[in-house]
Design a protein around this motif. Sequence first.
Motif, PDB file in Angstrom:
ATOM      1  N   THR A 194       0.840  -1.187   0.000  1.00  0.00           N
ATOM      2  CA  THR A 194       0.000   0.000   0.000  1.00  0.00           C
ATOM      3  C   THR A 194       0.882   1.247   0.000  1.00  0.00           C
ATOM      4  O   THR A 194       2.098   1.163   0.209  1.00  0.00           O
ATOM      5  CB  THR A 194      -0.905   0.021   1.252  1.00  0.00           C
ATOM      6  N   GLU A 195       0.258   2.381  -0.243  1.00  0.00           N
ATOM      7  CA  GLU A 195       0.990   3.638  -0.185  1.00  0.00           C
ATOM      8  C   GLU A 195       1.607   3.853   1.206  1.00  0.00           C
ATOM      9  O   GLU A 195       2.731   4.336   1.331  1.00  0.00           O
ATOM     10  CB  GLU A 195       0.066   4.805  -0.532  1.00  0.00           C
ATOM     11  N   GLY A 196       0.880   3.437   2.222  1.00  0.00           N
ATOM     12  CA  GLY A 196       1.392   3.546   3.587  1.00  0.00           C
ATOM     13  C   GLY A 196       2.608   2.651   3.818  1.00  0.00           C
ATOM     14  O   GLY A 196       3.554   3.053   4.500  1.00  0.00           O
ATOM     15  N   ASP A 197       2.574   1.439   3.236  1.00  0.00           N
ATOM     16  CA  ASP A 197       3.714   0.524   3.372  1.00  0.00           C
ATOM     17  C   ASP A 197       4.974   1.148   2.778  1.00  0.00           C
ATOM     18  O   ASP A 197       6.060   1.073   3.365  1.00  0.00           O
ATOM     19  CB  ASP A 197       3.417  -0.796   2.665  1.00  0.00           C
ATOM     20  N   SER A 199       5.565   4.402   2.239  1.00  0.00           N
ATOM     21  CA  SER A 199       5.963   5.575   3.027  1.00  0.00           C
ATOM     22  C   SER A 199       6.685   5.154   4.313  1.00  0.00           C
ATOM     23  O   SER A 199       7.702   5.749   4.685  1.00  0.00           O
ATOM     24  CB  SER A 199       4.736   6.416   3.377  1.00  0.00           C
ATOM     25  N   ASN A 200       6.181   4.147   4.971  1.00  0.00           N
ATOM     26  CA  ASN A 200       6.807   3.664   6.199  1.00  0.00           C
ATOM     27  C   ASN A 200       8.203   3.092   5.924  1.00  0.00           C
ATOM     28  O   ASN A 200       9.119   3.274   6.730  1.00  0.00           O
ATOM     29  CB  ASN A 200       5.934   2.602   6.871  1.00  0.00           C
ATOM     30  N   TYR A 201       8.355   2.431   4.800  1.00  0.00           N
ATOM     31  CA  TYR A 201       9.651   1.860   4.453  1.00  0.00           C
ATOM     32  C   TYR A 201      10.671   2.962   4.198  1.00  0.00           C
ATOM     33  O   TYR A 201      11.815   2.892   4.629  1.00  0.00           O
ATOM     34  CB  TYR A 201       9.517   0.966   3.224  1.00  0.00           C
TER      35      TYR A 201
END
Length: 201
Positions: A194-197, A199-201
């Motif tokens: 996901t976009e969140g995955d 960004s978190n990476y």
Amino acid sequence: MELSDQVISFTAPAALFPEKDAQVVDSGAIRVTVRQGVMRGKTMTSAKGRTFYSFQGIPYAKPPTGLLSVKAKVVDNDGRMVPMGTPEELWIRGYSVMLGYWDDAKETRQFIGPDGWVRTGDQFVLLEDGYGKIVGRIKEMIFRAGDKIFPKDIEDFFTEHPDVLEAQAFGVPDTKIGEEICVFLKLRDGATLTEGDVSNY
């Protein structure tokens, strides 16, 4: 890509994806990477590809012995040599450099100076011990808020993610900061991000 029967591997001019590079090493093949092969429009100046070689397990390339008449330097936008370790444009001059583009004097003048130096367009780091490596292409460099960003650095970062197979980074116009970074990611089979995955990476 099947490598089981491979004895020797040549890759040029772009850097190999880390995963493919590892496959070549694991196959036991002798890897010879032409680090200074230049693709430019309608032709490839492979005649001067022997300027720098690298072998498996060695992150930097070095000119082979016996090419004393081939010269290399790293220069800034004004053609002035920069300190060792500074990433700027690689210029080459020597017997292995082509004379010019066939029936295209304008293109030849843009690529080869009157003194015989070839403007490779490669962003290159040259070290004091004679080793060096390509870190990007000048035309591909991203200019973001005054910073010079190499797409390959970003691509290498994302391809270390276990779910990412390939990454392609480039700049897109931005009215405030010049360019913004855009990255296309190709995921491994069955993987989801996901976009969140990201960004978190």
